[in-house]
Design a protein around this motif. Structure first.
Motif: not given
Length: 80
Positions: A52-80
């Motif tokens: 309900d929060n996602m559909l009403s815009g109260k919670e931010k959601t991410f696409t799969l591509d955004q999620t993968i980019a965030n994970i890759q950025a985190h791994r690069s930043k922390h050299r994982i």
């Protein structure tokens, strides 16, 4: 007849049966169907609130591509 064969025959029947017969089958089995959830009530409530929060815009959601980019950025930043 084995379980797998019976299950397959039921799937085929339901896929091609008219609506009234499928509804009748569901009515007969609804107590069993409704009573078999892999989630407890608290988890279902939390999932519904999140949806309900996602559909009403109260919670931010991410696409799969955004999620993968965030994970890759985190791994690069922390050299994982």
């Amino acid at each position: 007849m084995t379980y797998d064969i019976v299950k397959e025959k039921l799937h085929e029947y339901i896929d091609h049966a008219d609506q009234s017969k499928v509804v009748a089958m569901y009515t007969l089995l609804s107590n069993d169907i409704e009573g078999t959830s892999i989630y407890d009530e608290a988890t279902l409530d939390m999932l519904e609130l999140t949806r309900d929060n996602m559909l009403s815009g109260k919670e931010k959601t991410f696409t799969l591509d955004q999620t993968i980019a965030n994970i890759q950025a985190h791994r690069s930043k922390h050299r994982i």
